[in-house]
Design a protein around this motif. Structure first.
Motif, PDB file in Angstrom:
ATOM      1  N   TYR A  22       0.843  -1.206   0.000  1.00 36.05           N
ATOM      2  CA  TYR A  22       0.000   0.000   0.000  1.00 36.05           C
ATOM      3  C   TYR A  22       0.875   1.252   0.000  1.00 36.05           C
ATOM      4  CZ  TYR A  22      -2.677   3.498   2.797  1.00 36.05           C
ATOM      5  OH  TYR A  22      -3.232   4.640   3.306  1.00 36.05           O
ATOM      6  N   GLN A 180     -14.485   5.612  -4.307  1.00 39.40           N
ATOM      7  CA  GLN A 180     -13.774   4.413  -4.744  1.00 39.40           C
ATOM      8  C   GLN A 180     -12.289   4.487  -4.377  1.00 39.40           C
ATOM      9  OE1 GLN A 180     -15.247   1.751  -6.147  1.00 39.40           O
ATOM     10  NE2 GLN A 180     -17.237   2.787  -6.083  1.00 39.40           N
ATOM     11  N   TRP A 182      -8.401   4.572  -4.574  1.00 43.25           N
ATOM     12  CA  TRP A 182      -7.433   5.094  -5.546  1.00 43.25           C
ATOM     13  C   TRP A 182      -8.046   6.163  -6.461  1.00 43.25           C
ATOM     14  CZ3 TRP A 182      -3.416   3.790  -3.028  1.00 43.25           C
ATOM     15  CH2 TRP A 182      -3.403   2.581  -2.352  1.00 43.25           C
ATOM     16  N   PRO A 236      -8.171   2.094   0.778  1.00 46.25           N
ATOM     17  CA  PRO A 236      -8.827   1.113   1.653  1.00 46.25           C
ATOM     18  C   PRO A 236      -8.514   1.389   3.126  1.00 46.25           C
ATOM     19  CG  PRO A 236      -7.790   0.016  -0.210  1.00 46.25           C
ATOM     20  CD  PRO A 236      -7.353   1.455  -0.268  1.00 46.25           C
ATOM     21  N   THR A 281     -13.000   0.210   0.633  1.00 50.39           N
ATOM     22  CA  THR A 281     -12.431  -1.148   0.662  1.00 50.39           C
ATOM     23  C   THR A 281     -11.507  -1.337  -0.545  1.00 50.39           C
ATOM     24  OG1 THR A 281     -14.261  -2.055  -0.633  1.00 50.39           O
ATOM     25  CG2 THR A 281     -14.530  -2.045   1.763  1.00 50.39           C
ATOM     26  N   GLU A 282     -10.901  -2.517  -0.637  1.00 51.47           N
ATOM     27  CA  GLU A 282     -10.021  -2.818  -1.779  1.00 51.47           C
ATOM     28  C   GLU A 282     -10.791  -2.741  -3.095  1.00 51.47           C
ATOM     29  OE1 GLU A 282      -6.796  -3.610  -1.637  1.00 51.47           O
ATOM     30  OE2 GLU A 282      -6.536  -3.923   0.531  1.00 51.47           O
ATOM     31  N   LYS A 283     -12.053  -3.224  -3.039  1.00 47.83           N
ATOM     32  CA  LYS A 283     -12.820  -3.369  -4.281  1.00 47.83           C
ATOM     33  C   LYS A 283     -13.795  -2.246  -4.549  1.00 47.83           C
ATOM     34  CE  LYS A 283     -12.590  -8.317  -5.017  1.00 47.83           C
ATOM     35  NZ  LYS A 283     -12.915  -9.463  -4.173  1.00 47.83           N
ATOM     36  N   GLY A 284     -14.096  -1.439  -3.533  1.00 48.09           N
ATOM     37  CA  GLY A 284     -15.106  -0.385  -3.717  1.00 48.09           C
ATOM     38  C   GLY A 284     -15.385   0.272  -2.386  1.00 48.09           C
ATOM     39  N   ASN A 285     -16.581   0.071  -1.878  1.00 51.55           N
ATOM     40  CA  ASN A 285     -16.858   0.584  -0.535  1.00 51.55           C
ATOM     41  C   ASN A 285     -17.949  -0.228   0.127  1.00 51.55           C
ATOM     42  OD1 ASN A 285     -19.554   1.841  -0.962  1.00 51.55           O
ATOM     43  ND2 ASN A 285     -18.425   3.192  -2.349  1.00 51.55           N
ATOM     44  N   GLU A 286     -18.081   0.017   1.435  1.00 53.08           N
ATOM     45  CA  GLU A 286     -19.101  -0.683   2.223  1.00 53.08           C
ATOM     46  C   GLU A 286     -19.733   0.334   3.168  1.00 53.08           C
ATOM     47  OE1 GLU A 286     -17.443  -3.940   4.511  1.00 53.08           O
ATOM     48  OE2 GLU A 286     -19.282  -4.111   5.723  1.00 53.08           O
TER      49      GLU A 286
END
Ligand code: MF3
Ligand code: CO
Ligand code: CO
Length: 290
Positions: A22, A180, A182, A236, A281-286
């Motif tokens: 990271y 998102q 990055w 993230p 998160t790594e993939k998007g968000n929560e």
């Protein structure tokens, strides 16, 4: 920090097995100064245990907002709602974070009609048919904060008010979609601003969202109407609120001089707001709190 040191995030893992890649990714990026692009400080990055802590606060906070929905009725004072929610939060072993925050006198914020935010519950304020209101609740438990707000209405409301509430919720949701990893915090405001203006509404920019988690208000400031690709990098482990304040009329607002808190629309037009606490998160968000 060396590869075999414990990671700065407090996970208890070795740096090489935790945030080394990271950090390398961020180090390889070039931040554009004139877009105010900035790297996020370590202090706002949450590890797995922190996220569990925020989620536990969020369970109580969500229950408090559900209770608020049951209490909103014609003839009820906003202080009665405040007191019942205070009791609910405290009985679950948590604390209503607004109480005493920078001297705020009550446990939650209730903002009716042309009040944009930070409305102070009062026994003199009695809900009546046609009112729309935002109830904003923050709960802290074991040092972790969850912050969310929802809109409610009393009896039959105007079509205008109905549309403002619905579109404001959509503005929050498009903002969350733009949050998102990055990408940049300004992408949230760019998405919210466009959606609001396309629907003929103005966005309050004097106030905004914020980092949240180990404190009530942290970096970054989250504008809901700004240029894309500006401000802090989203990564993230960051937790922030998306909480657009949307006016049916002009953007301009003022703070009540007598109480020092209540923010009104300058033109007396209706205002709405929804708020969720969101984890990148790594993939998007929560969504952690809503
Ligand atoms: N919950 C609000 C927010 O979304 C802050 C309220 S601060 C208070 O950031 F002091 F007015 F309670
Ligand atoms: Co809030
Ligand atoms: Co907030």
């Amino acid at each position: 920090m060396k590869r075999n040191d414990f990671c700065w995030c407090g996970s208890g893992k070795k740096y090489k097995k935790c945030h080394l890649q990271y950090d390398e990714k961020i180090d390889s990026m070039k931040f554009v100064k004139k877009k105010n692009q900035a790297r996020p400080p370590h202090k706002i990055i949450n590890n797995a245990a922190d996220i569990e802590g925020i989620k536990r606060a969020a369970v109580i906070n969500g229950g408090a907002l559900d209770l608020a929905g049951e209490l909103v009725k014609e003839g009820v004072s906003t202080l009665e709602i405040n007191d019942a929610i205070h009791e609910f939060i405290v009985s679950h072993g948590a604390h209503p974070s607004c109480l005493g925050f920078e001297g705020f006198p009550k446990s939650i914020c209730i903002s009716v009609n042309d009040v944009v935010c930070h409305g102070i519950p009062s026994k003199k304020e009695i809900l009546k048919e046609g009112d729309i209101l935002n109830i904003d609740i923050t709960t802290d438990l074991n040092g972790y904060f969850a912050d969310a707000s929802r809109m409610f209405s009393v009896g039959k409301i105007s079509e205008e008010a109905e549309r403002l509430i619905r579109v404001t919720r959509e503005i929050m949701e498009v903002g969350i979609l733009a949050a998102q990893p990055w990408h940049f915090v300004g992408d949230i405001g760019a998405a919210c601003g466009k959606y609001a203006h396309d629907n003929g509404y103005s966005v309050v920019t004097a106030l905004g969202g914020h980092g949240v988690g180990k404190e009530f208000h942290l970096e970054p400031f989250v504008s809901h109407d700004c240029a894309a690709e500006t401000g802090m990098l989203l990564v993230p482990g960051m937790v922030l609120t998306v909480e657009p304040m949307i006016n049916a009329g002009e953007e301009k607002v003022f703070t009540d001089a007598a109480d020092g808190w209540t923010v009104f629309t300058a033109d007396g037009s209706l205002s709405a707001q929804w708020e969720k606490t969101v984890l990148i998160t790594e993939k998007g968000n929560e969504v952690l709190a809503y």
